[in-house]
Write a protein that holds these residues in place. Sequence first.
Motif, mmCIF file in Angstrom:
data_model
loop_
_atom_site.group_PDB
_atom_site.id
_atom_site.type_symbol
_atom_site.label_atom_id
_atom_site.label_comp_id
_atom_site.label_asym_id
_atom_site.label_seq_id
_atom_site.Cartn_x
_atom_site.Cartn_y
_atom_site.Cartn_z
ATOM 1 N N ARG A 4 0.785 -1.258 0.059
ATOM 2 C CA ARG A 4 0.020 0.076 0.156
ATOM 3 C C ARG A 4 0.896 1.314 0.057
ATOM 4 N NH1 ARG A 4 -2.379 3.540 3.837
ATOM 5 N NH2 ARG A 4 -1.326 2.222 5.506
ATOM 6 N N LEU A 5 1.982 1.220 0.778
ATOM 7 C CA LEU A 5 2.908 2.447 0.934
ATOM 8 C C LEU A 5 3.993 2.524 -0.039
ATOM 9 C CD1 LEU A 5 2.454 2.743 4.692
ATOM 10 C CD2 LEU A 5 1.477 4.076 3.065
ATOM 11 N N THR A 6 3.706 2.646 -1.510
ATOM 12 C CA THR A 6 4.725 2.387 -2.349
ATOM 13 C C THR A 6 5.364 3.808 -2.746
ATOM 14 O OG1 THR A 6 3.083 2.969 -3.966
ATOM 15 C CG2 THR A 6 3.444 0.707 -3.394
ATOM 16 N N GLY A 7 4.802 4.837 -2.186
ATOM 17 C CA GLY A 7 5.368 6.076 -2.680
ATOM 18 C C GLY A 7 4.425 6.663 -3.699
ATOM 19 N N HIS A 8 3.509 6.026 -4.421
ATOM 20 C CA HIS A 8 2.578 6.466 -5.514
ATOM 21 C C HIS A 8 1.093 6.707 -4.872
ATOM 22 C CE1 HIS A 8 5.960 5.251 -8.146
ATOM 23 N NE2 HIS A 8 5.785 3.763 -7.499
ATOM 24 N N HIS A 9 0.442 7.597 -5.764
ATOM 25 C CA HIS A 9 -0.891 7.496 -5.120
ATOM 26 C C HIS A 9 -1.158 8.038 -4.092
ATOM 27 C CE1 HIS A 9 -1.226 5.120 -8.895
ATOM 28 N NE2 HIS A 9 -0.693 4.041 -8.282
ATOM 29 N N GLU A 10 -0.499 9.269 -3.641
ATOM 30 C CA GLU A 10 -0.746 9.937 -2.559
ATOM 31 C C GLU A 10 -0.340 9.281 -1.243
ATOM 32 O OE1 GLU A 10 -4.715 11.471 -2.553
ATOM 33 O OE2 GLU A 10 -4.423 13.059 -3.988
ATOM 34 N N THR A 11 0.625 8.548 -1.459
ATOM 35 C CA THR A 11 1.091 7.910 -0.304
ATOM 36 C C THR A 11 2.888 8.218 -0.129
ATOM 37 O OG1 THR A 11 1.590 5.855 -1.348
ATOM 38 C CG2 THR A 11 -0.633 5.938 -0.320
ATOM 39 N N SER A 12 3.089 8.372 0.852
ATOM 40 C CA SER A 12 4.738 8.210 1.104
ATOM 41 C C SER A 12 5.282 6.607 1.164
ATOM 42 C CB SER A 12 5.009 8.829 2.515
ATOM 43 O OG SER A 12 6.493 9.132 2.798
ATOM 44 N N SER A 13 6.587 6.338 0.757
ATOM 45 C CA SER A 13 7.003 5.227 0.873
ATOM 46 C C SER A 13 7.039 4.813 2.140
ATOM 47 C CB SER A 13 8.457 5.120 0.277
ATOM 48 O OG SER A 13 9.052 3.988 0.421
ATOM 49 N N ILE A 14 7.085 3.492 2.542
ATOM 50 C CA ILE A 14 7.069 2.857 3.983
ATOM 51 C C ILE A 14 8.489 2.994 4.209
ATOM 52 C CG2 ILE A 14 7.642 0.584 3.106
ATOM 53 C CD1 ILE A 14 5.738 -0.478 5.214
ATOM 54 N N HIS A 15 9.370 3.211 3.506
ATOM 55 C CA HIS A 15 10.835 3.485 3.815
ATOM 56 C C HIS A 15 11.257 4.683 4.060
ATOM 57 C CE1 HIS A 15 11.082 -1.052 2.899
ATOM 58 N NE2 HIS A 15 10.625 -0.527 1.562
ATOM 59 N N ASP A 16 10.416 5.814 4.065
ATOM 60 C CA ASP A 16 10.728 7.013 4.145
ATOM 61 C C ASP A 16 9.713 7.735 5.248
ATOM 62 O OD1 ASP A 16 12.803 7.080 2.259
ATOM 63 O OD2 ASP A 16 11.366 7.224 0.661
ATOM 64 N N PHE A 17 10.174 8.587 5.911
ATOM 65 C CA PHE A 17 9.532 9.358 6.849
ATOM 66 C C PHE A 17 9.190 10.858 6.382
ATOM 67 C CE2 PHE A 17 8.694 12.272 10.195
ATOM 68 C CZ PHE A 17 7.502 11.843 10.731
ATOM 69 N N SER A 18 8.088 11.525 6.308
ATOM 70 C CA SER A 18 8.186 12.616 5.838
ATOM 71 C C SER A 18 6.748 13.397 6.547
ATOM 72 C CB SER A 18 7.688 12.963 4.427
ATOM 73 O OG SER A 18 6.636 12.298 3.857
ATOM 74 N N TYR A 19 6.584 14.821 6.648
ATOM 75 C CA TYR A 19 5.705 15.400 7.117
ATOM 76 C C TYR A 19 5.229 16.757 6.220
ATOM 77 C CZ TYR A 19 8.466 18.560 9.686
ATOM 78 O OH TYR A 19 9.559 19.520 10.046
ATOM 79 N N GLY A 20 4.216 17.138 6.301
ATOM 80 C CA GLY A 20 3.874 18.545 5.620
ATOM 81 C C GLY A 20 2.440 18.799 6.019
ATOM 82 N N VAL A 21 2.507 20.122 5.856
ATOM 83 C CA VAL A 21 0.984 20.809 6.009
ATOM 84 C C VAL A 21 0.314 20.601 4.778
ATOM 85 C CG1 VAL A 21 -0.112 23.104 6.223
ATOM 86 C CG2 VAL A 21 2.141 22.686 7.465
ATOM 87 N N ALA A 22 -0.712 20.294 4.817
ATOM 88 C CA ALA A 22 -1.799 19.903 3.840
ATOM 89 C C ALA A 22 -1.051 18.930 2.562
ATOM 90 C CB ALA A 22 -2.324 21.172 3.182
ATOM 91 N N ASN A 23 -0.348 18.214 2.867
ATOM 92 C CA ASN A 23 0.443 17.300 1.894
ATOM 93 C C ASN A 23 -0.041 15.944 2.214
ATOM 94 O OD1 ASN A 23 2.272 15.671 0.283
ATOM 95 N ND2 ASN A 23 4.263 16.744 1.408
ATOM 96 N N ARG A 24 -0.685 15.533 1.110
ATOM 97 C CA ARG A 24 -1.405 14.155 1.272
ATOM 98 C C ARG A 24 -0.398 12.979 0.819
ATOM 99 N NH1 ARG A 24 -6.904 13.626 1.283
ATOM 100 N NH2 ARG A 24 -6.807 11.885 0.000
ATOM 101 N N GLY A 25 0.744 13.515 0.346
ATOM 102 C CA GLY A 25 1.820 12.433 -0.035
ATOM 103 C C GLY A 25 2.542 12.138 1.318
ATOM 104 N N ALA A 26 2.410 12.858 2.384
ATOM 105 C CA ALA A 26 3.399 12.614 3.538
ATOM 106 C C ALA A 26 3.014 11.822 4.552
ATOM 107 C CB ALA A 26 3.472 14.061 4.171
ATOM 108 N N SER A 27 4.153 11.204 5.142
ATOM 109 C CA SER A 27 3.598 10.114 6.291
ATOM 110 C C SER A 27 2.668 10.713 7.218
ATOM 111 C CB SER A 27 4.719 9.821 6.826
ATOM 112 O OG SER A 27 5.836 9.291 5.823
ATOM 113 N N ILE A 28 2.967 11.982 7.717
ATOM 114 C CA ILE A 28 2.366 12.612 8.609
ATOM 115 C C ILE A 28 1.690 14.017 7.900
ATOM 116 C CG2 ILE A 28 2.227 13.784 10.950
ATOM 117 C CD1 ILE A 28 2.765 10.820 11.339
ATOM 118 N N ARG A 29 0.519 13.991 7.901
ATOM 119 C CA ARG A 29 0.058 15.241 7.399
ATOM 120 C C ARG A 29 -0.771 16.039 8.310
ATOM 121 N NH1 ARG A 29 -5.587 16.313 5.753
ATOM 122 N NH2 ARG A 29 -5.601 17.800 4.185
ATOM 123 N N ILE A 30 -0.449 17.328 8.341
ATOM 124 C CA ILE A 30 -0.855 18.322 9.197
ATOM 125 C C ILE A 30 -1.982 19.050 8.435
ATOM 126 C CG2 ILE A 30 -0.387 20.326 10.630
ATOM 127 C CD1 ILE A 30 2.524 19.131 10.593
#
Length: 68
Positions: A4-30
């Motif tokens: 599921r967490l491939t980094g495609h289709h509005e997901t972050s890769s399971i191997h990477d951590f990211s966060y962001g404001v209104a970022n649907r591609g981030a691991s943690i979305r604020i």
Amino acid sequence: NERRLTGHHETSSIHDFSYGVANRGASIRIPRQVSEDDMGYLEDRRPASNCDPYSVTERLVKTVCLEG
């Protein structure tokens, strides 16, 4: 989760951590409003839908608040 967490289709890769404001591609979305108000909630987009939300919350609190 790995399929599921491939980094495609509005997901972050399971191997990477990211966060962001209104970022649907981030691991943690604020959400944008939370960022503007400096209070509110966040979305952890990594756990699968079949996980135990209490176990996930416990691990987050231990990692962020208690072991920090």
